[in-house]
Enzyme design. Structure first.
Site, PDB file in Angstrom:
ATOM      1  N   ASN A 193      17.411  36.723 -38.840  1.00 35.50           N
ATOM      2  CA  ASN A 193      18.058  36.741 -37.520  1.00 35.50           C
ATOM      3  C   ASN A 193      18.256  38.193 -37.052  1.00 35.50           C
ATOM      4  O   ASN A 193      18.984  38.955 -37.684  1.00 35.50           O
ATOM      5  CB  ASN A 193      19.408  36.032 -37.645  1.00 35.50           C
ATOM      6  CG  ASN A 193      20.224  36.083 -36.367  1.00 35.50           C
ATOM      7  OD1 ASN A 193      19.692  36.442 -35.313  1.00 35.50           O
ATOM      8  ND2 ASN A 193      21.488  35.719 -36.464  1.00 35.50           N
TER       9      ASN A 193
ATOM     10  N   TYR B 108      21.880  23.941 -43.765  1.00 35.67           N
ATOM     11  CA  TYR B 108      20.489  24.263 -43.404  1.00 35.67           C
ATOM     12  C   TYR B 108      19.736  22.971 -43.066  1.00 35.67           C
ATOM     13  O   TYR B 108      18.942  22.926 -42.139  1.00 35.67           O
ATOM     14  CB  TYR B 108      19.800  25.009 -44.546  1.00 35.67           C
ATOM     15  CG  TYR B 108      20.339  26.422 -44.742  1.00 35.67           C
ATOM     16  CD1 TYR B 108      19.997  27.435 -43.859  1.00 35.67           C
ATOM     17  CD2 TYR B 108      21.192  26.729 -45.793  1.00 35.67           C
ATOM     18  CE1 TYR B 108      20.495  28.718 -44.015  1.00 35.67           C
ATOM     19  CE2 TYR B 108      21.695  28.012 -45.965  1.00 35.67           C
ATOM     20  CZ  TYR B 108      21.346  29.010 -45.072  1.00 35.67           C
ATOM     21  OH  TYR B 108      21.841  30.269 -45.226  1.00 35.67           O
TER      22      TYR B 108
ATOM     23  N   GLU C 206      37.166  32.756 -38.102  1.00 34.05           N
ATOM     24  CA  GLU C 206      36.973  31.668 -37.139  1.00 34.05           C
ATOM     25  C   GLU C 206      37.855  30.463 -37.480  1.00 34.05           C
ATOM     26  O   GLU C 206      38.392  29.813 -36.584  1.00 34.05           O
ATOM     27  CB  GLU C 206      35.488  31.264 -37.087  1.00 34.05           C
ATOM     28  CG  GLU C 206      34.604  32.348 -36.468  1.00 34.05           C
ATOM     29  CD  GLU C 206      33.184  31.866 -36.167  1.00 34.05           C
ATOM     30  OE1 GLU C 206      32.896  30.664 -36.336  1.00 34.05           O
ATOM     31  OE2 GLU C 206      32.357  32.721 -35.762  1.00 34.05           O
TER      32      GLU C 206
ATOM     33  N   CYS D  61      24.310  32.925 -37.261  1.00 35.56           N
ATOM     34  CA  CYS D  61      23.700  32.389 -38.483  1.00 35.56           C
ATOM     35  C   CYS D  61      24.733  32.270 -39.599  1.00 35.56           C
ATOM     36  O   CYS D  61      24.510  31.560 -40.578  1.00 35.56           O
ATOM     37  CB  CYS D  61      22.519  33.255 -38.915  1.00 35.56           C
ATOM     38  SG  CYS D  61      22.943  34.969 -39.233  1.00 35.56           S
ATOM     39  N   HIS D  62      25.892  32.948 -39.427  1.00 35.89           N
ATOM     40  CA  HIS D  62      26.933  32.839 -40.469  1.00 35.89           C
ATOM     41  C   HIS D  62      27.551  31.435 -40.490  1.00 35.89           C
ATOM     42  O   HIS D  62      28.256  31.098 -41.426  1.00 35.89           O
ATOM     43  CB  HIS D  62      28.022  33.899 -40.246  1.00 35.89           C
ATOM     44  CG  HIS D  62      28.724  33.812 -38.922  1.00 35.89           C
ATOM     45  ND1 HIS D  62      28.235  34.410 -37.780  1.00 35.89           N
ATOM     46  CD2 HIS D  62      29.877  33.181 -38.542  1.00 35.89           C
ATOM     47  CE1 HIS D  62      29.055  34.164 -36.760  1.00 35.89           C
ATOM     48  NE2 HIS D  62      30.056  33.410 -37.196  1.00 35.89           N
TER      49      HIS D  62
END
Lengths: 166, 208
Positions: B167, B144, B202, B175-176
């Site tokens: 979001n 963040y 990912e 945002c993940h």
């Protein structure tokens, strides 16, 4: 003004009832579908501005009433030389059954009787609202609906209860 | 025997009763009529995925909302009605591209999204942060604090958290990929577990 519900909920909650009303008033399924489509397009357009406390079903039936008249008028201007075949596979009745008779007799009712029966008995509107839509007094709407139902009853002295022993 | 009034009415109700197929056909006709007349302000559909049922909604501008089941699809639609327009219909056609790209992404076969987006549901600094998030690449994660610095407001770490939490387009606006400095996964609109699933997916496909 409180926020308006998504219009999809209006289609879900009232779509089938408005189609019943259109079918009863117009007799033909194809005409009823045209009237239903025009009704919900007009309702979608006006939905954001409808007062939050409005009776949605009465509002929709009022629009459907006008759209049904438009459909009938359009036919008068451009007659379609095709025999009407209102009964489709989805209908439970067999050709020639008493159900089919009922359907034909609904179509044979005088317009105001048919409208009063549809708006009161199918849409569940009180007679005062039926009168607002078709004109005249609530008492006249009540009489027209009662006359309409009595006429349908009289046509079926044999009864049309299906297999329930009566 | 003459039928009673109730019998006549019941019969009439029965005989005019529409089938599900009739209603579905009329619904499709309404969708295309609304689109044609420029009245389909918000079209939506749901998509069943490995991270649960997703609500996808789009305006004529672009994808405007993705909501996880745990966020409540109905609540998301009501919020759209209030913030964008109540002219909302379930009309899957407009969401074809979005649904396909999200499915490809979740299957590990897509790394970036090529979809027009509508940020109508967010404003100000939150929107600034959300527009920045897609620059965090697939398989990467930022803290963040780092996001706050990148958007030119290094002290706004908490506000970055709020921007991620609100979001309107999770998954597509990633945002993940923003994590707390503590090393934990942190909170997520779709639940911490969904966030872990996406990050793991990912990592795996990036390592291939």
């Amino acid at each position: 003004m409180p926020p308006k519900a998504p219009f999809e909920t209006v289609v879900t909650d009232h779509g089938p009832t408005v189609l019943r009303v259109c079918r009863a008033v117009l007799g033909s399924h194809a005409d009823a579908e045209d009237a239903w489509s025009e009704t919900f397009l007009a309702a979608l357009r006006a939905w954001p501005d409808l007062p939050a406390d409005a009776n949605v079903e009465a509002w929709l039936v009022t629009i459907a009433h006008r759209k049904a008249i438009d459909v009938v008028r359009a036919h008068r201007r451009h007659p379609v030389p095709v025999a009407e075949v209102p009964e489709r596979a989805e209908q439970t009745a067999l050709p020639g059954s008493v159900d089919t008779d009922l359907w034909r007799e609904v179509r044979a009712l005088p317009t105001k009787q048919r409208q009063s029966v549809a708006y009161h008995y199918l849409a569940g509107l009180p007679y005062a609202q039926v009168a607002d839509i078709i004109g005249g007094s609530a008492a006249a709407a009540r009489r027209a609906a009662a006359d309409g139902v009595n006429r349908l009853r009289a046509q079926h002295t044999a009864g049309f209860a299906r297999g329930d022993g009566s | 025997m003459r039928p009673t009034e109730d019998q006549v009415v019941h019969e009439l109700q029965d005989r005019t009763s529409p089938s599900a197929e009739s209603m579905a056909a009329l619904h499709r006709r309404l969708e295309s009529g609304a689109e044609r007349d420029g009245m389909l302000d918000v079209a939506y559909r749901t998509l069943d995925t490995a991270v649960g049922s997703l609500l996808l909604a789009a305006t004529p501008t672009g994808l405007v909302r993705i909501a996880y089941a745990v966020q409540g699809h109905e609540a998301a639609l009501e919020a759209l009605a209030a913030a964008v327009s109540p002219r909302i219909l379930e009309a899957p056609g407009r969401l074809d591209d979005a649904a396909r790209e999200i499915e490809e992404y979740l299957a590990g076969g897509r790394r970036t999204f090529d979809l027009p987006l509508d940020f109508a549901l967010s404003h100000g600094f939150r929107q600034t942060v959300q527009r920045f998030l897609p620059t965090i690449g697939y398989g990467q994660t930022y803290s963040y604090t780092r996001v706050a610095a990148e958007v030119g407001n290094p002290k706004a770490v908490r506000a970055v958290g709020s921007a991620c939490a609100t979001n309107p387009l999770p998954l597509v606006v990633p945002c993940h990929r923003v994590l707390p400095a503590s090393g934990s996964v942190g909170r997520y609109a779709g639940g911490a577990e969904a966030k872990s699933v996406l990050l793991a997916m990912e990592r795996t496909t990036t390592g291939r």
